[in-house]
Design an enzyme around this catalytic site. Structure first.
Site, PDB file in Angstrom:
ATOM      1  N   LYS A  53       0.827  -1.219   0.000  1.00  0.00           N
ATOM      2  CA  LYS A  53       0.000   0.000   0.000  1.00  0.00           C
ATOM      3  C   LYS A  53       0.859   1.266   0.000  1.00  0.00           C
ATOM      4  O   LYS A  53       0.552   2.243  -0.672  1.00  0.00           O
ATOM      5  CB  LYS A  53      -0.940  -0.002   1.196  1.00  0.00           C
ATOM      6  CG  LYS A  53      -2.030  -1.064   1.079  1.00  0.00           C
ATOM      7  CD  LYS A  53      -2.874  -1.114   2.340  1.00  0.00           C
ATOM      8  CE  LYS A  53      -3.623  -2.429   2.446  1.00  0.00           C
ATOM      9  NZ  LYS A  53      -4.549  -2.671   1.341  1.00  0.00           N
ATOM     10  N   ALA A  55       4.025   1.743  -1.098  1.00  0.00           N
ATOM     11  CA  ALA A  55       4.675   1.964  -2.384  1.00  0.00           C
ATOM     12  C   ALA A  55       3.655   2.338  -3.457  1.00  0.00           C
ATOM     13  O   ALA A  55       3.896   3.227  -4.277  1.00  0.00           O
ATOM     14  CB  ALA A  55       5.445   0.713  -2.788  1.00  0.00           C
ATOM     15  N   ASP A 259      -8.650  -4.662 -13.285  1.00  0.00           N
ATOM     16  CA  ASP A 259      -7.888  -5.127 -12.117  1.00  0.00           C
ATOM     17  C   ASP A 259      -8.094  -4.101 -11.004  1.00  0.00           C
ATOM     18  O   ASP A 259      -7.589  -2.983 -11.079  1.00  0.00           O
ATOM     19  CB  ASP A 259      -6.402  -5.260 -12.504  1.00  0.00           C
ATOM     20  CG  ASP A 259      -5.500  -5.546 -11.311  1.00  0.00           C
ATOM     21  OD1 ASP A 259      -6.020  -5.871 -10.222  1.00  0.00           O
ATOM     22  OD2 ASP A 259      -4.270  -5.438 -11.468  1.00  0.00           O
ATOM     23  N   THR A 261      -7.012  -4.169  -7.985  1.00  0.00           N
ATOM     24  CA  THR A 261      -5.922  -4.044  -7.002  1.00  0.00           C
ATOM     25  C   THR A 261      -5.370  -2.624  -7.019  1.00  0.00           C
ATOM     26  O   THR A 261      -5.014  -2.105  -8.073  1.00  0.00           O
ATOM     27  CB  THR A 261      -4.756  -5.001  -7.349  1.00  0.00           C
ATOM     28  OG1 THR A 261      -5.291  -6.193  -7.852  1.00  0.00           O
ATOM     29  CG2 THR A 261      -3.901  -5.268  -6.136  1.00  0.00           C
ATOM     30  N   GLY A 264      -8.042   1.539  -3.977  1.00  0.00           N
ATOM     31  CA  GLY A 264      -8.068   2.343  -2.753  1.00  0.00           C
ATOM     32  C   GLY A 264      -6.777   3.146  -2.593  1.00  0.00           C
ATOM     33  O   GLY A 264      -6.794   4.271  -2.089  1.00  0.00           O
ATOM     34  N   ASP A 265      -5.675   2.568  -3.051  1.00  0.00           N
ATOM     35  CA  ASP A 265      -4.399   3.285  -2.972  1.00  0.00           C
ATOM     36  C   ASP A 265      -4.400   4.491  -3.908  1.00  0.00           C
ATOM     37  O   ASP A 265      -3.869   5.552  -3.576  1.00  0.00           O
ATOM     38  CB  ASP A 265      -3.239   2.342  -3.325  1.00  0.00           C
ATOM     39  CG  ASP A 265      -3.123   1.203  -2.324  1.00  0.00           C
ATOM     40  OD1 ASP A 265      -3.504   1.406  -1.153  1.00  0.00           O
ATOM     41  OD2 ASP A 265      -2.659   0.124  -2.708  1.00  0.00           O
TER      42      ASP A 265
HETATM   43  N1  LIG Z   1     -15.330   3.151 -10.438  1.00  0.00           N
HETATM   44  C1  LIG Z   1     -14.849   3.827  -9.394  1.00  0.00           C
HETATM   45  N2  LIG Z   1     -14.993   5.161  -9.334  1.00  0.00           N
HETATM   46  C2  LIG Z   1     -14.513   5.847  -8.277  1.00  0.00           C
HETATM   47  N3  LIG Z   1     -13.876   5.302  -7.232  1.00  0.00           N
HETATM   48  C3  LIG Z   1     -13.713   3.978  -7.235  1.00  0.00           C
HETATM   49  C4  LIG Z   1     -14.183   3.171  -8.291  1.00  0.00           C
HETATM   50  N4  LIG Z   1     -13.884   1.892  -7.992  1.00  0.00           N
HETATM   51  C5  LIG Z   1     -13.242   1.907  -6.800  1.00  0.00           C
HETATM   52  N5  LIG Z   1     -13.144   3.159  -6.337  1.00  0.00           N
HETATM   53  C6  LIG Z   1     -12.511   3.610  -5.079  1.00  0.00           C
HETATM   54  O1  LIG Z   1     -11.641   2.616  -4.618  1.00  0.00           O
HETATM   55  C7  LIG Z   1     -11.965   2.272  -3.296  1.00  0.00           C
HETATM   56  C8  LIG Z   1     -11.625   0.817  -3.041  1.00  0.00           C
HETATM   57  O2  LIG Z   1     -10.841   0.827  -1.930  1.00  0.00           O
HETATM   58  P1  LIG Z   1     -10.297  -0.488  -1.198  1.00  0.00           P
HETATM   59  O3  LIG Z   1     -11.398  -1.443  -1.001  1.00  0.00           O
HETATM   60  O4  LIG Z   1      -9.527  -0.015  -0.025  1.00  0.00           O
HETATM   61  O5  LIG Z   1      -9.359  -1.033  -2.304  1.00  0.00           O
HETATM   62  P2  LIG Z   1      -7.886  -1.518  -2.200  1.00  0.00           P
HETATM   63  O6  LIG Z   1      -8.006  -2.913  -1.737  1.00  0.00           O
HETATM   64  O7  LIG Z   1      -7.432  -1.365  -3.605  1.00  0.00           O
HETATM   65  O8  LIG Z   1      -7.180  -0.639  -1.231  1.00  0.00           O
HETATM   66  C9  LIG Z   1     -13.433   2.626  -3.173  1.00  0.00           C
HETATM   67  O9  LIG Z   1     -13.825   2.864  -1.849  1.00  0.00           O
HETATM   68  C10 LIG Z   1     -13.515   3.881  -4.014  1.00  0.00           C
HETATM   69  O10 LIG Z   1     -13.093   4.987  -3.268  1.00  0.00           O
HETATM   70 MG   LIG Z   2      -7.489  -0.136   0.609  1.00  0.00          MG
END
Ligand SMILES: Nc1ncnc2c1ncn2[C@@H]1O[C@H](COP(=O)(O)OP(=O)(O)O)[C@@H](O)[C@H]1O
Ligand SMILES: [Mg+2]
Length: 323
Positions: A53, A55, A259, A261, A264-265
């Site tokens: 996260k 990086a 993808d 992954t 959230g980052d």
């Molecule tokens: N299509 C999208 N449009 C806007 N934001 C998105 C979209 N898809 C995902 N997100 C953002 O990504 C976040 C996912 O975060 P999280 O579950 O922590 O993912 P990660 O496991 O990648 O950290 C969502 O809460 C939202 O803020």
């Molecule tokens: Mg996250």
């Protein structure tokens, strides 16, 4: 809207973001569906690349236009060397990343299904060896930053020390609360903004998010810990931002998931860069949202991080929540 968390010298051209966080190598298998316990499923593709996260957020913030320093640790192995080289090529300052012989570099095994849903197993490895002393060595960099970005992949004493130093210096402190852990009460007093996904929010608040109403309830509970703003998903394709008795909804962009992954980052990176530039919380949230949406259309946690130009284009051409 209150902008109390904004640092004194906001509105500058190049914001300074310091990230204290995990550095991993990711092994990602993209497949149709996720296996059940004991089951084997066939994957369509294997991606081996940089992750963690910390990086990811560092690379994301740099691509969005910030000057970025990463504090973390890698193993004194070939993986660690490759990870450091990759970060340096991306333009991230790694002079405060330590190299330890005590452990292997952090590693994550990730399975992703066709809807973007994922399962992850990780070995913390070298990330566990980030110390308070190491954070103190980076004190000048932390205090000179506009934003400090934290996650939970680093030992709590180091996180606490960095948050404390930053907070006292007037640096905006953002916590992206992954991976999910129970409440580290002592950390809260030095955090301005919390961003969590549903699992993380539940671990921290004890409340389950199912919709906008339950997201609001969890957010209100977390705000009471002295935070200035909380950003949580609603589980209805939007994020909810709460601050100071006000709120805003950020509807997700309708994009094709390749993808997920690092989505959230990307969000955390956009939020940090936006706030570092002196944008309002809503504007910074929109930048984060656009960055997250673009990320999920591309492969790789770090390779798929968008540039500022790409997010700008998305914000101009595709209305949030539109198709
Ligand atoms: N299509 C999208 N449009 C806007 N934001 C998105 C979209 N898809 C995902 N997100 C953002 O990504 C976040 C996912 O975060 P999280 O579950 O922590 O993912 P990660 O496991 O990648 O950290 C969502 O809460 C939202 O803020
Ligand atoms: Mg996250």
């Amino acid at each position: 809207m209150s902008t109390q968390w904004k640092k004194r010298n906001a509105s500058q051209a190049t914001p300074k973001v310091v990230v204290l966080g995990g550095i991993n190598r990711d092994y990602v298998i993209l497949g149709q569906r996720l296996p059940r316990a004991g089951e084997t499923v066939l994957g369509q593709e294997l991606l081996v690349g940089p992750g963690g996260k910390g990086a990811n957020q560092a690379v994301g913030a740099h691509r969005l236009g910030a000057e970025v320093s990463l504090i973390g640790a890698v193993g004194s192995d070939a993986t660690g060397e490759a990870l450091l080289q990759g970060l340096t090529e991306e333009g991230v300052d790694v002079s405060h990343v330590s190299i330890t012989s005590k452990s292997v570099s952090g590693t994550a095994l990730i399975l992703v299904d066709s809807t973007g849903e994922k399962m992850i197993g990780t070995v913390v490895g070298a990330n566990r060896h980030v110390t308070v002393a190491q954070v103190r060595k980076a004190r000048r960099v932390i205090e000179a930053a506009d934003v400090l970005l934290l996650q939970f992949e680093i030992p709590m004493p180091a996180l606490r020390e960095a948050a404390r130093l930053a907070y006292r210096a007037g640096v905006t402190v953002i916590l992206d609360a992954g991976p999910p852990i129970k409440s580290p009460e002592i950390l809260w007093q030095h955090i301005h903004i919390l961003r969590a996904n549903a699992t993380e929010a539940e671990a921290l608040s004890g409340l389950r998010i199912r919709d906008e109403r339950t997201s609001r309830r969890a957010g209100a509970t977390l705000l009471k810990r002295g935070l200035q703003a909380v950003i949580l998903p609603t589980e209805q394709e939007s994020d909810l931002m709460l601050w100071n008795g006000s709120e805003a909804i950020l509807p997700w962009f309708q994009v094709k998931t390749v993808d997920a992954t690092g989505a959230g980052d990307a969000f955390a990176a956009g939020l940090a860069v936006g706030l570092g530039e002196g944008l309002s919380l809503i504007e910074a949230g929109r930048l984060g949202s656009a960055a997250a949406a673009l990320k999920i259309t591309r492969k790789g946690a770090q390779a798929g991080m968008p540039t500022r130009q790409q997010t700008h284009h998305l914000l101009l051409t595709l209305p949030q929540g539109g198709s």
